[in-house]
Design a protein around this motif. Structure first.
Motif, PDB file in Angstrom:
ATOM      1  N   THR A  88       1.383   5.523  17.581  1.00  0.00           N
ATOM      2  CA  THR A  88       1.784   4.284  17.557  1.00  0.00           C
ATOM      3  C   THR A  88       1.577   3.953  15.941  1.00  0.00           C
ATOM      4  O   THR A  88       2.972   3.330  15.447  1.00  0.00           O
ATOM      5  CB  THR A  88       0.259   3.295  18.114  1.00  0.00           C
ATOM      6  OG1 THR A  88       0.394   3.824  19.679  1.00  0.00           O
ATOM      7  CG2 THR A  88       0.685   1.622  18.133  1.00  0.00           C
ATOM      8  N   ASN A  89       1.494   5.027  15.720  1.00  0.00           N
ATOM      9  CA  ASN A  89       0.492   5.206  14.060  1.00  0.00           C
ATOM     10  C   ASN A  89       2.712   5.996  13.200  1.00  0.00           C
ATOM     11  O   ASN A  89       2.794   4.587  12.658  1.00  0.00           O
ATOM     12  CB  ASN A  89       0.161   5.906  12.923  1.00  0.00           C
ATOM     13  CG  ASN A  89       0.214   6.302  11.316  1.00  0.00           C
ATOM     14  OD1 ASN A  89       0.382   4.803  11.101  1.00  0.00           O
ATOM     15  ND2 ASN A  89      -0.147   7.283  11.408  1.00  0.00           N
ATOM     16  N   ALA A  90       2.759   6.038  13.805  1.00  0.00           N
ATOM     17  CA  ALA A  90       4.210   7.105  13.585  1.00  0.00           C
ATOM     18  C   ALA A  90       5.263   5.783  13.733  1.00  0.00           C
ATOM     19  O   ALA A  90       6.427   6.073  13.511  1.00  0.00           O
ATOM     20  CB  ALA A  90       4.687   8.566  14.574  1.00  0.00           C
ATOM     21  N   GLY A  91       4.794   5.160  15.378  1.00  0.00           N
ATOM     22  CA  GLY A  91       6.499   4.374  15.188  1.00  0.00           C
ATOM     23  C   GLY A  91       6.273   2.762  15.074  1.00  0.00           C
ATOM     24  O   GLY A  91       7.324   1.855  15.087  1.00  0.00           O
ATOM     25  N   LEU A  92       5.049   2.346  14.217  1.00  0.00           N
ATOM     26  CA  LEU A  92       4.936   1.426  14.008  1.00  0.00           C
ATOM     27  C   LEU A  92       6.305   0.452  13.043  1.00  0.00           C
ATOM     28  O   LEU A  92       6.875  -0.720  13.359  1.00  0.00           O
ATOM     29  CB  LEU A  92       3.753   1.018  13.087  1.00  0.00           C
ATOM     30  CG  LEU A  92       3.020  -0.017  12.749  1.00  0.00           C
ATOM     31  CD1 LEU A  92       2.307  -0.684  14.095  1.00  0.00           C
ATOM     32  CD2 LEU A  92       1.589  -0.366  11.840  1.00  0.00           C
ATOM     33  N   THR A 129       1.252   0.303   6.476  1.00  0.00           N
ATOM     34  CA  THR A 129       2.953  -0.027   6.694  1.00  0.00           C
ATOM     35  C   THR A 129       2.584  -1.084   6.598  1.00  0.00           C
ATOM     36  O   THR A 129       4.033  -1.855   6.327  1.00  0.00           O
ATOM     37  CB  THR A 129       2.807   0.699   7.950  1.00  0.00           C
ATOM     38  OG1 THR A 129       2.303   2.908   7.683  1.00  0.00           O
ATOM     39  CG2 THR A 129       4.211   1.123   8.181  1.00  0.00           C
ATOM     40  N   LEU A 130       1.804  -2.100   7.427  1.00  0.00           N
ATOM     41  CA  LEU A 130       2.266  -3.662   7.747  1.00  0.00           C
ATOM     42  C   LEU A 130       1.907  -3.898   6.370  1.00  0.00           C
ATOM     43  O   LEU A 130       2.902  -4.663   6.188  1.00  0.00           O
ATOM     44  CB  LEU A 130       0.994  -3.705   8.414  1.00  0.00           C
ATOM     45  CG  LEU A 130       0.905  -3.217  10.315  1.00  0.00           C
ATOM     46  CD1 LEU A 130      -0.251  -3.583  10.222  1.00  0.00           C
ATOM     47  CD2 LEU A 130       2.472  -4.075  10.392  1.00  0.00           C
ATOM     48  N   LYS A 131       1.062  -3.856   5.324  1.00  0.00           N
ATOM     49  CA  LYS A 131       1.293  -4.299   4.297  1.00  0.00           C
ATOM     50  C   LYS A 131       2.539  -4.431   3.394  1.00  0.00           C
ATOM     51  O   LYS A 131       3.510  -5.095   3.638  1.00  0.00           O
ATOM     52  CB  LYS A 131      -0.061  -2.825   3.524  1.00  0.00           C
ATOM     53  CG  LYS A 131      -0.641  -4.311   1.871  1.00  0.00           C
ATOM     54  CD  LYS A 131      -0.402  -6.089   2.126  1.00  0.00           C
ATOM     55  CE  LYS A 131      -0.528  -6.923   0.863  1.00  0.00           C
ATOM     56  NZ  LYS A 131      -1.093  -8.055   0.882  1.00  0.00           N
ATOM     57  N   GLU A 132       3.050  -2.854   3.620  1.00  0.00           N
ATOM     58  CA  GLU A 132       4.460  -2.753   2.871  1.00  0.00           C
ATOM     59  C   GLU A 132       5.712  -3.435   3.394  1.00  0.00           C
ATOM     60  O   GLU A 132       6.639  -4.337   2.984  1.00  0.00           O
ATOM     61  CB  GLU A 132       4.846  -1.797   3.246  1.00  0.00           C
ATOM     62  CG  GLU A 132       4.114  -0.648   2.127  1.00  0.00           C
ATOM     63  CD  GLU A 132       4.072   1.039   1.801  1.00  0.00           C
ATOM     64  OE1 GLU A 132       5.291   1.878   3.006  1.00  0.00           O
ATOM     65  OE2 GLU A 132       3.457   1.685   1.558  1.00  0.00           O
ATOM     66  N   LEU A 133       5.712  -3.842   5.039  1.00  0.00           N
ATOM     67  CA  LEU A 133       6.607  -4.783   5.550  1.00  0.00           C
ATOM     68  C   LEU A 133       6.401  -5.916   5.873  1.00  0.00           C
ATOM     69  O   LEU A 133       6.705  -6.369   5.891  1.00  0.00           O
ATOM     70  CB  LEU A 133       6.414  -4.003   7.143  1.00  0.00           C
ATOM     71  CG  LEU A 133       6.642  -2.851   7.184  1.00  0.00           C
ATOM     72  CD1 LEU A 133       6.546  -2.471   8.737  1.00  0.00           C
ATOM     73  CD2 LEU A 133       8.704  -2.351   6.748  1.00  0.00           C
ATOM     74  N   ASN A 134       5.160  -6.310   4.511  1.00  0.00           N
ATOM     75  CA  ASN A 134       4.753  -7.320   4.763  1.00  0.00           C
ATOM     76  C   ASN A 134       4.190  -8.424   6.475  1.00  0.00           C
ATOM     77  O   ASN A 134       4.483  -9.918   6.422  1.00  0.00           O
ATOM     78  CB  ASN A 134       6.015  -8.902   3.962  1.00  0.00           C
ATOM     79  CG  ASN A 134       4.944  -9.991   3.619  1.00  0.00           C
ATOM     80  OD1 ASN A 134       3.954 -10.221   3.844  1.00  0.00           O
ATOM     81  ND2 ASN A 134       5.705 -10.675   3.996  1.00  0.00           N
ATOM     82  N   ALA A 135       3.979  -7.786   7.379  1.00  0.00           N
ATOM     83  CA  ALA A 135       3.364  -7.712   8.185  1.00  0.00           C
ATOM     84  C   ALA A 135       1.314  -8.085   9.013  1.00  0.00           C
ATOM     85  O   ALA A 135       1.703  -7.266   9.323  1.00  0.00           O
ATOM     86  CB  ALA A 135       4.657  -6.598   9.689  1.00  0.00           C
TER      87      ALA A 135
END
Length: 278
Positions: free
Chosen positions: A250-254, A109-115
């Motif tokens: 937390t995973n769901a709301g990330l 998820t973070l990778k897709e968001l470039n975070a």
């Protein structure tokens, strides 16, 4: 007459032998010359390869030096401050207790968001080839792997030797799986000790607690609740060090958390830009 014929034949034989000997010598010299040329070519190629290897190593070292110039420094309350002219409005994302159940999904998820983020791992979760593969995949996605001890024990309750084992076994395992030792250390419950700080310093790890976190509290164990508090708490300030965990909610709301922070003008800080002990 016979004597003259004998002498003539002997002369012919002697000349033939001399010619054969000369040919052998010439062949030997030619072979030696070819061997020397081959050796010379081999040495030249070897030297050229060494120069090429050295050039590549220098390029890699230069690239690494360029990539690791620190722009931020952690302050006494574990927030991040610009060293010079870097953007002050940043937050650091950190995920503890990885890789339990959701760490890889969170990393994607973070990778897709470039975070960018730091995943602080516990050794007892890296207990099978499957979990090692997950850790490697998180690392290969570009995320920093931090040391969160082996068993998540309170270090203040352990002997010096036990603390050493708790910390070093994790660094050893992370290096075995990823090829790189952790540069960040976070003690469970934020309970650092003199010996844990000493080990971290010897290992060149930055000791890091956090600014705020909520996902272990009952009121925030849902997607919307954790997303709302992480973005709208009055503890959100420039350089805030955000603590999250490998948890279902937390995973769901990330994604909501990252987008909410960005809507408020915060940039997610790349851990590689943080100054660590040398």
């Amino acid at each position: 007459m016979r004597f003259i014929v004998t002498i003539f034949i002997a002369a012919i034989v002697l000349a033939a032998c001399s010619s054969t000997s000369t040919q052998k010598e010439e062949k030997k010299e030619n072979n030696q010359s070819l061997t020397e040329e081959k050796k010379s070519d081999s040495v030249v190629k070897e030297e050229e390869q060494k120069l090429e290897d050295n050039t590549e190593e220098e390029k890699v070292e230069e690239q690494q030096a360029e990539e690791t110039v620190p722009e931020y420094r952690m302050n006494a309350v574990f927030a991040l401050e610009p060293i010079e002219k870097a953007n002050p409005k940043v937050v650091l994302l950190t995920i503890d207790d990885a890789p339990d159940k959701y760490a890889l999904e969170m990393a994607k998820t973070l990778k897709e968001l470039n975070a960018p983020a730091i995943f602080f791992v516990n050794g007892h979760f890296i207990n099978s080839p499957e979990k090692e593969a997950i850790l490697k995949e998180i690392y290969d996605l570009g995320f920093e792997i931090g040391n969160h001890t082996f068993s998540h024990a309170n270090l203040t309750t352990l002997s010096q030797e036990e603390q050493k084992e708790e910390i070093l076994t994790v660094s050893d395992k992370v290096e075995e799986v990823t090829g790189e030792r952790p540069k960040f250390f976070r003690a469970p419950f934020g309970a650092n000790t003199d010996i844990s700080k000493q080990i971290a310093a010897e290992e060149k790890m930055l000791v890091m607690n956090w600014t705020y976190g909520y996902d272990w509290e009952k009121d925030y164990m849902s997607k919307d609740a954790i997303a709302d508090i992480m973005v709208n708490t009055n503890l959100l300030v420039n350089g805030a060090n955000l603590l999250m965990h490998d948890r279902e909610w937390t995973n769901a709301g990330l994604e909501q958390i990252v987008k909410g922070l960005r809507e408020k003008g915060y940039e997610t800080l790349d851990p590689n830009l943080i100054e660590t002990p040398k």
